[in-house]
Design an enzyme around this catalytic site. Structure first.
Site, PDB file in Angstrom:
ATOM      1  N   ASP A   1      -2.654  -6.271  -5.578  1.00 28.03           N
ATOM      2  CA  ASP A   1      -3.476  -6.251  -4.364  1.00 28.03           C
ATOM      3  C   ASP A   1      -2.716  -6.954  -3.232  1.00 28.03           C
ATOM      4  O   ASP A   1      -2.412  -8.138  -3.325  1.00 28.03           O
ATOM      5  CB  ASP A   1      -4.798  -6.966  -4.666  1.00 28.03           C
ATOM      6  CG  ASP A   1      -5.749  -6.987  -3.484  1.00 28.03           C
ATOM      7  OD1 ASP A   1      -5.378  -6.462  -2.399  1.00 28.03           O
ATOM      8  OD2 ASP A   1      -6.870  -7.528  -3.627  1.00 28.03           O
TER       9      ASP A   1
ATOM     10  N   CYS B   1      -3.164   5.741   9.486  1.00 28.12           N
ATOM     11  CA  CYS B   1      -3.319   7.148   9.880  1.00 28.12           C
ATOM     12  C   CYS B   1      -4.705   7.302  10.517  1.00 28.12           C
ATOM     13  O   CYS B   1      -5.428   8.254  10.248  1.00 28.12           O
ATOM     14  CB  CYS B   1      -3.103   8.099   8.710  1.00 28.12           C
ATOM     15  SG  CYS B   1      -4.165   7.806   7.297  1.00 28.12           S
TER      16      CYS B   1
ATOM     17  N   CYS C   1       0.859  -1.201   0.000  1.00 28.75           N
ATOM     18  CA  CYS C   1       0.000   0.000   0.000  1.00 28.75           C
ATOM     19  C   CYS C   1       0.890   1.245   0.000  1.00 28.75           C
ATOM     20  O   CYS C   1       0.790   2.112   0.877  1.00 28.75           O
ATOM     21  CB  CYS C   1      -0.936   0.015   1.197  1.00 28.75           C
ATOM     22  SG  CYS C   1      -1.739  -1.568   1.546  1.00 28.75           S
ATOM     23  N   ALA C   2       1.811   1.334  -0.973  1.00 29.37           N
ATOM     24  CA  ALA C   2       2.920   2.299  -0.936  1.00 29.37           C
ATOM     25  C   ALA C   2       2.569   3.719  -1.376  1.00 29.37           C
ATOM     26  O   ALA C   2       3.255   4.664  -0.992  1.00 29.37           O
ATOM     27  CB  ALA C   2       4.065   1.784  -1.807  1.00 29.37           C
ATOM     28  N   ALA C   3       1.552   3.893  -2.237  1.00 28.38           N
ATOM     29  CA  ALA C   3       1.268   5.232  -2.788  1.00 28.38           C
ATOM     30  C   ALA C   3       0.947   6.225  -1.667  1.00 28.38           C
ATOM     31  O   ALA C   3       0.329   5.845  -0.675  1.00 28.38           O
ATOM     32  CB  ALA C   3       0.103   5.147  -3.772  1.00 28.38           C
ATOM     33  N   PRO C   4       1.413   7.484  -1.786  1.00 28.02           N
ATOM     34  CA  PRO C   4       2.128   8.108  -2.909  1.00 28.02           C
ATOM     35  C   PRO C   4       3.653   7.956  -2.872  1.00 28.02           C
ATOM     36  O   PRO C   4       4.339   8.589  -3.659  1.00 28.02           O
ATOM     37  CB  PRO C   4       1.743   9.586  -2.765  1.00 28.02           C
ATOM     38  CG  PRO C   4       1.551   9.775  -1.297  1.00 28.02           C
ATOM     39  CD  PRO C   4       1.039   8.467  -0.756  1.00 28.02           C
TER      40      PRO C   4
ATOM     41  N   ASP D   1       1.262  -0.069   5.564  1.00 27.96           N
ATOM     42  CA  ASP D   1       0.516   1.148   5.883  1.00 27.96           C
ATOM     43  C   ASP D   1      -0.892   0.911   5.354  1.00 27.96           C
ATOM     44  O   ASP D   1      -1.206   1.233   4.210  1.00 27.96           O
ATOM     45  CB  ASP D   1       1.200   2.350   5.195  1.00 27.96           C
ATOM     46  CG  ASP D   1       0.591   3.676   5.623  1.00 27.96           C
ATOM     47  OD1 ASP D   1      -0.356   3.663   6.419  1.00 27.96           O
ATOM     48  OD2 ASP D   1       1.060   4.728   5.140  1.00 27.96           O
TER      49      ASP D   1
ATOM     50  N   GLY E   1       6.002   8.308  -0.162  1.00 25.71           N
ATOM     51  CA  GLY E   1       6.850   9.020   0.804  1.00 25.71           C
ATOM     52  C   GLY E   1       7.662   8.082   1.678  1.00 25.71           C
ATOM     53  O   GLY E   1       8.853   8.301   1.915  1.00 25.71           O
TER      54      GLY E   1
END
EC number: 2.1.1.176
Length: 430
Positions: free
Chosen positions: A301, A373, A252-255, A320, A257
């Site tokens: 996925d 988050c 789940c790397a996007a965007p 994340d 940072g």
């Protein structure tokens, strides 16, 4: 562009968010492009302001509008809310707030409602409505009912501070890319241009800007000297602590940072950046390129490794996970009104599925860092407790003195150390 046109566009955007469920992320680029640079900051300030103060603005509206407006006239309610916000919370003069807001009715193709808008705003001033605060704690909190109840349950002693932090303006954090520039050199470049900032107390290569700046105009932007990343998000790479030659998965790397930060800490890792959203993966590619890093970027996925994984295990995994984003509401106030209480159980189930799917890809002795988050215990502490109970080969690696299997992980609350709300739990595969 006329001031009334600006207000009409804000009312239309509020209508699209609150009535049609669009996010500011999708609406803002076209809206900003339509207006001159000097108007963009004001436009954003008004939009975010109305979304932050929505419950109290609606409370005043219910007292001054005899009956709700229907169908294509509904947008005028959002225009009136904008008028109230200008009168109660902004530096706009009363005369301009009334005249330009009434003028926007023409642009919204509702010229017949000018009298109604004028009467509402003038009554607001006459009755000194901004001094009339409701008894209802939920309305005063600025939070939707479902979220107010959840936070009341989870943080009864911190509720006032929490709602205040969630409705405040988020500072802009920068992470200095030490692969490209020394932090003291970057600070010197900022000083030379009169850019105001402060360095937080801890040892992170981080800065907090003292006011809003166009980041693309800061020194070293093109050269990849820095990235915008909140202080809480900057903890991820440090806590995962990749070692030389490690094979690392950023699920789940996007965007991107956190991917870039991992590579800044350890340039020779084999890093795989995964995300299911092909459009957002373009941002990962752009960030890697600007900051001068290399990672393998894959669209796939995380909950279904069989569709993309080569079978080679990872030394470290950063997960994340998709979440309610309740920790970043101060940065994205539309989240409060787009997210519903009914969204939480499916999100918790998705997190559970992804955790269960990525765990087998971790080497024995490897480290998984679970992050969200969110500030909701169901997505964080309870999720990790459940995972530990179901996976005997998972051992909690404490992040602080009170981090235990009964109360696992590190919950950062919005505003704590000027950071966003974030959660981390570190697990070792035995």
């Amino acid at each position: 562009m006329k001031a009334s046109t600006l207000r009409a566009d804000i009312a239309r955007t509020l209508f699209q968010v609150l009535e049609q469920g669009h996010s500011l992320r999708e609406l803002m680029p076209a809206l900003q492009a339509k207006h001159k640079e000097q108007d963009r900051a004001w436009l954003q300030e008004m939009l975010y302001g109305v979304l932050r103060q929505l419950p109290i603005l609606q409370y005043w509206l219910r007292q001054l509008l005899n009956k709700p407006l229907k169908s294509n006239q509904k947008v005028i309610e959002h225009l009136i809310l904008l008028g109230f916000y200008q009168l109660a919370f902004s530096r706009v003069s009363q005369h301009a707030a009334v005249a330009e807001t009434v003028g926007a009715c023409q642009e919204l193709k509702c010229p017949g409602l000018k009298g109604l808008v004028n009467a509402c705003l003038r009554n607001f001033i006459r009755q000194e409505m901004q001094d009339k605060q409701p008894d209802d704690a939920q309305i005063r909190s600025g939070l939707p009912k479902w979220l107010f109840k959840k936070l009341q349950q989870a943080y009864p002693d911190k509720l006032d501070d929490l709602s205040q932090a969630m409705n405040s303006k988020a500072p802009i954090w920068l992470r200095v890319n030490q692969a490209r520039v020394n932090p003291s050199e970057f600070c010197q470049a900022l000083d030379e241009q009169g850019i105001q900032y402060r360095v937080p107390d801890d040892k992170q290569p981080a800065l907090i800007l003292s006011k809003g700046y166009d980041l693309t105009q800061l020194p070293g932007y093109q050269q990849g000297w820095f990235a915008a990343q909140d202080g809480a998000a900057q903890q991820a790479a440090t806590l995962l602590a990749p070692q030389s030659k490690d094979r690392v998965l950023d699920a789940c790397a996007a965007p991107g940072g956190k991917t870039c930060h991992l590579l800044e800490l350890q340039a020779d890792i084999e890093c795989l950046a995964l995300d299911s959203d092909a459009t957002r993966l373009q941002r990962v590619e752009e960030n890697l390129q600007r900051l001068g890093h290399h990672a393998q970027v894959i669209c796939g996925d995380a909950a279904d490794p069989s569709s993309w994984w080569d079978g080679k295990p990872f030394d470290r995994i950063l997960l994340d996970a998709p979440c309610s984003a309740t920790g970043v509401i101060r940065r994205h106030p539309d989240i409060k009104w787009l997210r519903k209480g009914t969204d939480i159980p499916p999100l918790v189930e998705l997190q559970r599925r992804i955790l269960a799917a990525v765990w087998p890809m971790l080497k024995p002795g490897g480290t998984l860092l679970y992050a969200t988050c969110s500030i909701l215990p169901d997505e964080n502490r309870e999720q990790v407790k459940q995972f530990l109970a179901n996976h005997p080969d998972a051992v909690l690696s404490p992040l602080h003195a009170q981090d235990s299997t009964d109360n696992p992980g590190w919950q950062i609350l919005p505003g704590e150390g000027q950071m966003d709300g974030f959660y981390y739990a570190r697990l070792i595969k035995s």
